[in-house]
Design an enzyme around this catalytic site. Structure first.
Site, PDB file in Angstrom:
ATOM      1  N   CYS A 108      68.638  44.266  75.868  1.00  0.00           N
ATOM      2  CA  CYS A 108      68.047  45.609  75.924  1.00  0.00           C
ATOM      3  C   CYS A 108      68.961  46.629  75.245  1.00  0.00           C
ATOM      4  O   CYS A 108      68.483  47.519  74.541  1.00  0.00           O
ATOM      5  CB  CYS A 108      67.757  46.006  77.366  1.00  0.00           C
ATOM      6  SG  CYS A 108      66.466  44.990  78.138  1.00  0.00           S
ATOM      7  N   CYS A 128      72.258  44.591  80.498  1.00  0.00           N
ATOM      8  CA  CYS A 128      71.374  43.729  79.714  1.00  0.00           C
ATOM      9  C   CYS A 128      71.695  43.877  78.228  1.00  0.00           C
ATOM     10  O   CYS A 128      71.327  44.871  77.597  1.00  0.00           O
ATOM     11  CB  CYS A 128      69.906  44.074  79.966  1.00  0.00           C
ATOM     12  SG  CYS A 128      68.782  43.015  79.024  1.00  0.00           S
TER      13      CYS A 128
END
EC number: 1.11.1.28
Length: 178
Positions: free
Chosen positions: A134, A131
């Site tokens: 993130c 991700c």
């Protein structure tokens, strides 16, 4: 069950992984809590029963009960967040980015351990789960807290090797069962 057992299970064709496993865990400059929390969180994120079974006892022995729980919490909450935020980022309709997430993630604000350690573990799990949002978010928090790039790279090196060992050993287990 230990790091040595895991290294000995790595097949000869993946000798680099065996050497890297010994290096990134056995010769890490990270403080013990950061190291073993990263190891535990990434072992969970790897989804490899073999890796988790071999590394968890050593991680547990090197972590306080609070850190042990927090590392597992980092893996759990990031499993959810990585899917959610990666999906939000990948969708071409950017309106999803304006919507309230509506997901509980209280542990991020109160992990029960040093916030930097929890962020490092969350970063490492995000590396495995791929991700980008993130990764950027946790890297920025870590950098603002004074964590240097070398420490952050140490965490994603651990993530890379733990994941690769898990993939390799799980594949070997499937092939051996045929």
């Amino acid at each position: 069950m230990s790091l040595d057992s895991l290294k000995s299970a790595v097949p000869d064709y993946a000798k680099d992984l065996k050497l890297n496993l010994g290096s990134v865990i056995g010769n890490s400059d990270l403080p013990a809590q950061q190291l073993w929390g990263t190891v535990l969180a990434t072992a969970i994120a790897s989804r490899s029963p073999i890796v988790l079974r071999e590394l968890e006892p050593e991680a547990k022995a090197n972590l306080s009960p609070e850190a042990y729980s927090a590392a597992k919490s980092a893996a759990a909450v990031m499993a959810m967040n990585n899917v959610f935020y990666r999906t939000r980022h990948l969708l071409s309709d950017h309106e999803y980015g304006t919507l309230r997430a509506g997901l509980r993630m209280n542990v991020i604000g109160n992990p029960g351990v040093d916030k930097v350690d929890f962020e490092l573990w969350s970063f490492a799990v995000s590396a495995i789960n791929g991700c980008g949002m993130c990764l950027d978010s946790h890297e920025q928090v870590l950098r603002k807290a004074g964590v240097d790039r070398e420490t952050i790279q140490e965490a994603f090196k651990i993530a890379a090797v733990v994941e690769a060992v898990g993939v390799t050993l799980d594949a070997e287990a499937v092939l051996a069962a045929e």
